[in-house]
Motif scaffolding. Structure first.
Motif, mmCIF file in Angstrom:
data_model
loop_
_atom_site.group_PDB
_atom_site.id
_atom_site.type_symbol
_atom_site.label_atom_id
_atom_site.label_comp_id
_atom_site.label_asym_id
_atom_site.label_seq_id
_atom_site.Cartn_x
_atom_site.Cartn_y
_atom_site.Cartn_z
ATOM 1 N N LEU A 1 0.830 -1.207 0.000
ATOM 2 C CA LEU A 1 0.000 0.000 0.000
ATOM 3 C C LEU A 1 0.860 1.251 0.000
ATOM 4 O O LEU A 1 0.570 2.227 -0.703
ATOM 5 N N LEU B 1 -8.126 -4.363 1.432
ATOM 6 C CA LEU B 1 -8.821 -5.034 0.324
ATOM 7 C C LEU B 1 -9.843 -4.097 -0.322
ATOM 8 O O LEU B 1 -10.011 -4.107 -1.545
ATOM 9 N N ALA C 1 -8.026 -1.628 -2.638
ATOM 10 C CA ALA C 1 -7.280 -2.150 -3.788
ATOM 11 C C ALA C 1 -7.819 -1.677 -5.139
ATOM 12 O O ALA C 1 -7.039 -1.203 -5.984
ATOM 13 N N ASN D 1 -5.808 0.753 -7.859
ATOM 14 C CA ASN D 1 -5.546 0.420 -9.260
ATOM 15 C C ASN D 1 -5.838 1.609 -10.163
ATOM 16 O O ASN D 1 -5.077 1.914 -11.090
ATOM 17 N N TYR E 1 -3.540 -4.601 -7.677
ATOM 18 C CA TYR E 1 -3.489 -4.655 -6.209
ATOM 19 C C TYR E 1 -4.492 -5.645 -5.615
ATOM 20 O O TYR E 1 -4.351 -6.041 -4.468
ATOM 21 N N ARG E 2 -5.496 -6.042 -6.374
ATOM 22 C CA ARG E 2 -6.432 -7.044 -5.855
ATOM 23 C C ARG E 2 -5.735 -8.382 -5.649
ATOM 24 O O ARG E 2 -6.161 -9.187 -4.829
ATOM 25 N N LEU F 1 -1.967 -7.549 -3.026
ATOM 26 C CA LEU F 1 -2.079 -7.478 -1.567
ATOM 27 C C LEU F 1 -2.155 -8.867 -0.916
ATOM 28 O O LEU F 1 -1.415 -9.135 0.043
#
Length: 355
Positions: free
Chosen positions: A100, A231, A234, A238, A298-299, A302
């Motif tokens: 992050l 989450l 995310a 993006n 990022y989904r 992470l």
């Protein structure tokens, strides 16, 4: 209007020749998560089996499933399992916070310390020792967490001064300034009182040993909330990675995205540092390794950072129990010895500036 949050997809129209190569990592992502989950399970077994008293794998399974109050069962349940769970949580939290941090600051060298989180926690711990005579880990937890939270809020407020929302540059500059200021205050306090220095240096080295099980339950709610915020953040992150102007044009609030991201970073890093002390290189190295497998989405980045971070902390903690037997070396020291050359190799191998 349908908006895709996958950066490779968003740029596919501009680079049609790359669409085939970007589809292959997406198809592999579920298999990558399964593979990393297997690595985590292997590290958990090693963390429970290896130590001052080696325990056979069969006894590890028996101690977990059907304990009979043997010596090995007592070691497993009272010492090894709590230590392993703490290492897994701390590593996962620092891995996600690092991803992050690098995403929100667009800085490939960013880690949770950049926003002043670790400096705030350290200053609060020193203040607790110096002013209130706190000497136990349970007492450190709440002071460290409060210090991390206040430092993050100050950094975000300073980074948001002036016209417009906070930008990666203003956040990084504010974080560097607050970290330097709090570091000076911390040094001044420990130089004024030798007893404060003696107590603080054991917390500062970063360790999983000697932490009571109650610490896990105290920081767990903050870790869960931080994970859920990460989450949720995310998809917006993006969009933000395409540029703030593009994100705004697609209806995304940059201020809200930054605020949620920093709240998540604060909760995850503050809880991890409060529980185990500062452990460097996890938040810096893990996201770069995860990107090799997942790409910039990022989904997926992470969750993979969480799995890799947990594995890395458990593995280095296990190594620390072996290299100086019958004693052990703290995980923060092993992480520095392993993380520094690994990061140099990573910098030479990959173009980190391309975030």
């Amino acid at each position: 209007m349908t908006v895709t949050h996958d950066r490779p997809n968003a740029s596919a129209s501009a680079r049609p020749s790359a669409s085939g190569s970007s589809a292959r990592p997406r198809r592999r992502r579920p298999l990558i998560v399964l593979g990393l989950t297997g690595v985590v399970l292997l590290c958990i077994v090693l963390s429970i089996a290896i130590g001052a008293k080696p325990i056979p794998i069969g006894d590890v399974w028996a101690g977990l499933v059907s304990p009979e109050n043997s010596e090995n069962d007592v070691i497993i349940r009272s010492l090894r399992v709590p230590r392993t769970v703490l290492g897994l949580l701390v590593g996962a939290a620092l891995g996600i916070a690092g991803a992050l941090m690098q995403g929100h600051t667009r800085n490939p060298l960013a880690d949770p310390g950049l926003l002043g989180v670790e400096a705030g926690a350290a200053f609060a711990v020193v203040l607790a020792i110096y002013s209130f005579g706190v000497t136990d880990t349970l007492g450190f937890v709440w002071f460290a967490f409060a210090g991390a939270l206040v430092a993050s809020l100050v950094v975000f407020a300073l980074g948001s001064l002036g016209q417009g929302a906070a930008t990666p540059v203003t956040l990084a500059l504010a974080g560097a300034a607050v970290s330097a200021l709090l570091g000076s205050f911390t040094s001044a306090l420990i130089l004024m009182d030798r007893q404060t220095l003696d107590v603080f240096r054991f917390w500062q080295v970063g360790a999983l040993t000697g932490r009571p099980t109650r610490v896990i339950w105290e920081v767990l709610p903050f870790l869960i909330v931080g994970l859920l915020l990460a989450l949720y953040n995310a998809p917006a992150l993006n969009l933000l990675s395409l540029g703030e102007d593009v994100a705004r044009s697609l209806g995304q609030s940059v201020f809200t995205t930054r605020a949620i991201g920093i709240a998540s970073i604060t909760l995850l890093t503050g809880a991890a540092v409060a529980a185990a002390g500062p452990i460097g290189f996890v938040g810096l190295v893990v996201p770069h390794v995860a990107r090799i497998f997942t790409g910039p989405d990022y989904r997926w980045l992470l969750p993979c950072s969480a799995l890799l971070g947990g594995s890395l902390v458990l593995l280095t903690d296990t190594i620390g129990r072996v290299v100086v037997r019958p004693g052990e070396m703290q995980v923060g020291i092993i992480m520095a010895l392993v993380g520094a050359p690994f990061f140099i190799w990573l910098v030479r191998r990959r173009r980190l500036a391309a975030l």
